[in-house]
Design a protein around this motif. Structure first.
Motif, PDB file in Angstrom:
ATOM      1  N   PRO A   1       0.822  -1.216   0.000  1.00 19.58           N
ATOM      2  CA  PRO A   1       0.000   0.000   0.000  1.00 19.58           C
ATOM      3  C   PRO A   1       0.855   1.264   0.000  1.00 19.58           C
ATOM      4  O   PRO A   1       1.972   1.272   0.489  1.00 19.58           O
ATOM      5  N   PHE A   2       0.280   2.327  -0.576  1.00 16.36           N
ATOM      6  CA  PHE A   2       0.920   3.638  -0.627  1.00 16.36           C
ATOM      7  C   PHE A   2       0.075   4.615   0.173  1.00 16.36           C
ATOM      8  O   PHE A   2      -1.154   4.599   0.082  1.00 16.36           O
ATOM      9  N   GLU A   3       0.728   5.465   0.974  1.00 19.34           N
ATOM     10  CA  GLU A   3       0.043   6.457   1.791  1.00 19.34           C
ATOM     11  C   GLU A   3       0.570   7.846   1.482  1.00 19.34           C
ATOM     12  O   GLU A   3       1.774   8.047   1.373  1.00 19.34           O
ATOM     13  N   GLY A   4      -0.348   8.794   1.361  1.00 19.19           N
ATOM     14  CA  GLY A   4       0.016  10.184   1.122  1.00 19.19           C
ATOM     15  C   GLY A   4       0.310  10.456  -0.342  1.00 19.19           C
ATOM     16  O   GLY A   4       0.537   9.555  -1.146  1.00 19.19           O
ATOM     17  N   GLY A   5       0.274  11.720  -0.697  1.00 19.04           N
ATOM     18  CA  GLY A   5       0.581  12.130  -2.057  1.00 19.04           C
ATOM     19  C   GLY A   5      -0.449  11.651  -3.067  1.00 19.04           C
ATOM     20  O   GLY A   5      -1.539  11.194  -2.716  1.00 19.04           O
ATOM     21  N   PRO A   6      -0.117  11.716  -4.325  1.00 20.55           N
ATOM     22  CA  PRO A   6      -1.054  11.333  -5.382  1.00 20.55           C
ATOM     23  C   PRO A   6      -1.396   9.843  -5.408  1.00 20.55           C
ATOM     24  O   PRO A   6      -2.421   9.462  -5.950  1.00 20.55           O
ATOM     25  N   MET A   7      -0.570   9.005  -4.824  1.00 25.68           N
ATOM     26  CA  MET A   7      -0.811   7.557  -4.843  1.00 25.68           C
ATOM     27  C   MET A   7      -1.550   7.075  -3.595  1.00 25.68           C
ATOM     28  O   MET A   7      -1.663   5.874  -3.377  1.00 25.68           O
ATOM     29  N   ASP A   8      -2.072   7.980  -2.794  1.00 25.92           N
ATOM     30  CA  ASP A   8      -2.706   7.630  -1.523  1.00 25.92           C
ATOM     31  C   ASP A   8      -3.846   6.632  -1.727  1.00 25.92           C
ATOM     32  O   ASP A   8      -4.725   6.822  -2.569  1.00 25.92           O
ATOM     33  N   GLY A   9      -3.809   5.557  -0.961  1.00 26.88           N
ATOM     34  CA  GLY A   9      -4.862   4.551  -1.005  1.00 26.88           C
ATOM     35  C   GLY A   9      -4.675   3.469  -2.049  1.00 26.88           C
ATOM     36  O   GLY A   9      -5.437   2.505  -2.078  1.00 26.88           O
TER      37      GLY A   9
ATOM     38  N   LYS B   1      13.899   0.289  -0.487  1.00 25.70           N
ATOM     39  CA  LYS B   1      13.690   1.283   0.566  1.00 25.70           C
ATOM     40  C   LYS B   1      13.058   2.552   0.012  1.00 25.70           C
ATOM     41  O   LYS B   1      12.319   3.236   0.704  1.00 25.70           O
ATOM     42  N   THR B   2      13.367   2.887  -1.219  1.00 27.60           N
ATOM     43  CA  THR B   2      12.823   4.073  -1.870  1.00 27.60           C
ATOM     44  C   THR B   2      12.146   3.649  -3.161  1.00 27.60           C
ATOM     45  O   THR B   2      12.704   2.869  -3.930  1.00 27.60           O
ATOM     46  N   TYR B   3      10.943   4.165  -3.394  1.00 28.73           N
ATOM     47  CA  TYR B   3      10.202   3.860  -4.616  1.00 28.73           C
ATOM     48  C   TYR B   3       9.953   5.178  -5.330  1.00 28.73           C
ATOM     49  O   TYR B   3       9.317   6.079  -4.793  1.00 28.73           O
ATOM     50  N   ARG B   4      10.493   5.318  -6.523  1.00 27.73           N
ATOM     51  CA  ARG B   4      10.379   6.557  -7.293  1.00 27.73           C
ATOM     52  C   ARG B   4       9.433   6.331  -8.467  1.00 27.73           C
ATOM     53  O   ARG B   4       9.581   5.367  -9.204  1.00 27.73           O
ATOM     54  N   ILE B   5       8.482   7.252  -8.622  1.00 20.04           N
ATOM     55  CA  ILE B   5       7.500   7.156  -9.700  1.00 20.04           C
ATOM     56  C   ILE B   5       7.641   8.391 -10.577  1.00 20.04           C
ATOM     57  O   ILE B   5       7.290   9.503 -10.162  1.00 20.04           O
ATOM     58  N   PRO B   6       8.136   8.246 -11.822  1.00 18.13           N
ATOM     59  CA  PRO B   6       8.216   9.407 -12.712  1.00 18.13           C
ATOM     60  C   PRO B   6       6.834   9.700 -13.308  1.00 18.13           C
ATOM     61  O   PRO B   6       6.162   8.818 -13.812  1.00 18.13           O
ATOM     62  N   VAL B   7       6.411  10.957 -13.217  1.00 21.79           N
ATOM     63  CA  VAL B   7       5.133  11.394 -13.768  1.00 21.79           C
ATOM     64  C   VAL B   7       5.436  12.353 -14.912  1.00 21.79           C
ATOM     65  O   VAL B   7       6.051  13.396 -14.689  1.00 21.79           O
TER      66      VAL B   7
ATOM     67  N   VAL C   1       8.453  10.564  -4.747  1.00 21.90           N
ATOM     68  CA  VAL C   1       9.326   9.717  -3.939  1.00 21.90           C
ATOM     69  C   VAL C   1       8.542   9.182  -2.749  1.00 21.90           C
ATOM     70  O   VAL C   1       7.901   9.941  -2.023  1.00 21.90           O
ATOM     71  N   TYR C   2       8.580   7.865  -2.579  1.00 19.64           N
ATOM     72  CA  TYR C   2       7.940   7.198  -1.454  1.00 19.64           C
ATOM     73  C   TYR C   2       9.003   6.415  -0.698  1.00 19.64           C
ATOM     74  O   TYR C   2       9.882   5.801  -1.303  1.00 19.64           O
ATOM     75  N   ARG C   3       8.934   6.445   0.634  1.00 20.15           N
ATOM     76  CA  ARG C   3       9.886   5.745   1.499  1.00 20.15           C
ATOM     77  C   ARG C   3       9.203   4.545   2.146  1.00 20.15           C
ATOM     78  O   ARG C   3       8.066   4.631   2.591  1.00 20.15           O
ATOM     79  N   ARG C   4       9.916   3.438   2.212  1.00 19.21           N
ATOM     80  CA  ARG C   4       9.400   2.214   2.819  1.00 19.21           C
ATOM     81  C   ARG C   4       9.401   2.342   4.340  1.00 19.21           C
ATOM     82  O   ARG C   4      10.354   2.828   4.930  1.00 19.21           O
ATOM     83  N   GLU C   5       8.298   1.897   4.947  1.00 12.36           N
ATOM     84  CA  GLU C   5       8.183   1.882   6.405  1.00 12.36           C
ATOM     85  C   GLU C   5       7.543   0.573   6.823  1.00 12.36           C
ATOM     86  O   GLU C   5       6.768  -0.005   6.073  1.00 12.36           O
ATOM     87  N   PRO C   6       7.830   0.101   8.033  1.00  8.72           N
ATOM     88  CA  PRO C   6       7.170  -1.119   8.501  1.00  8.72           C
ATOM     89  C   PRO C   6       5.679  -0.877   8.706  1.00  8.72           C
ATOM     90  O   PRO C   6       5.263   0.203   9.093  1.00  8.72           O
ATOM     91  N   ARG C   7       4.913  -1.880   8.403  1.00  5.84           N
ATOM     92  CA  ARG C   7       3.466  -1.795   8.575  1.00  5.84           C
ATOM     93  C   ARG C   7       3.061  -2.831   9.604  1.00  5.84           C
ATOM     94  O   ARG C   7       3.270  -4.017   9.410  1.00  5.84           O
TER      95      ARG C   7
ATOM     96  N   LYS D   1       4.807  -0.680   3.949  1.00  6.94           N
ATOM     97  CA  LYS D   1       4.000   0.307   3.257  1.00  6.94           C
ATOM     98  C   LYS D   1       4.950   1.394   2.773  1.00  6.94           C
ATOM     99  O   LYS D   1       6.078   1.513   3.254  1.00  6.94           O
ATOM    100  N   TYR D   2       4.500   2.159   1.787  1.00  2.00           N
ATOM    101  CA  TYR D   2       5.282   3.284   1.293  1.00  2.00           C
ATOM    102  C   TYR D   2       4.579   4.570   1.695  1.00  2.00           C
ATOM    103  O   TYR D   2       3.375   4.720   1.507  1.00  2.00           O
ATOM    104  N   THR D   3       5.338   5.504   2.262  1.00  2.00           N
ATOM    105  CA  THR D   3       4.823   6.796   2.697  1.00  2.00           C
ATOM    106  C   THR D   3       5.436   7.879   1.817  1.00  2.00           C
ATOM    107  O   THR D   3       6.632   7.869   1.534  1.00  2.00           O
ATOM    108  N   TYR D   4       4.604   8.815   1.397  1.00  2.00           N
ATOM    109  CA  TYR D   4       5.026   9.888   0.496  1.00  2.00           C
ATOM    110  C   TYR D   4       6.048  10.792   1.160  1.00  2.00           C
ATOM    111  O   TYR D   4       5.900  11.186   2.315  1.00  2.00           O
ATOM    112  N   ASP D   5       7.108  11.108   0.430  1.00  2.00           N
ATOM    113  CA  ASP D   5       8.150  12.016   0.901  1.00  2.00           C
ATOM    114  C   ASP D   5       8.107  13.262   0.022  1.00  2.00           C
ATOM    115  O   ASP D   5       8.668  13.267  -1.073  1.00  2.00           O
TER     116      ASP D   5
END
Length: 104
Positions: free
Chosen positions: A7-15, A30-36, A48-54, A63-67
């Motif tokens: 799952p992705f949280e925050g930013g345009p990919m939220d939910g 650890k880092t997930y980059r999505i070019p738009v 840019v999304y950062r990996r965090e424990p869920r 989960k990935y949290t928006y940076d």
């Protein structure tokens, strides 16, 4: 290759939940980059999304949290990359003596 629904949280990919490839250890990057792409043809914006424990759920461990800052580099804190202590010290403070100095 194996993937894990993450799952992705925050930013345009939220939910959203996307399948993310996992490495040999079973961990996603650890880092997930999505070019738009830019609609005007300019350089793409990189999300840019950062990996965090869920916690709490067994099927997804991460989960990935928006940076929003999108900073580059890792979050590792190497001992040799600490800032110079003399440069950050108070310039008006009295200097310390030698380690074996009794008055020091």
């Amino acid at each position: 290759m194996k993937s894990e629904d993450t799952p992705f949280e925050g930013g345009p990919m939220d939910g959203r939940v996307l399948p993310v490839l996992v490495g040999m250890t079973g961990h996603p990057p650890k880092t997930y980059r999505i070019p738009v792409p830019d609609p005007d043809g300019g350089p793409p914006t990189v999300l840019v999304y950062r990996r965090e424990p869920r916690g709490g759920l067994r099927f997804a461990r991460w989960k990935y949290t928006y940076d929003p800052s999108g900073r580059k580099g890792s979050d590792r804190k190497w001992p040799w990359s600490k800032p110079d202590r003399q440069a950050t010290a108070d310039p008006d403070a009295t200097p310390h003596g030698k380690p074996d100095d009794a008055d020091g």
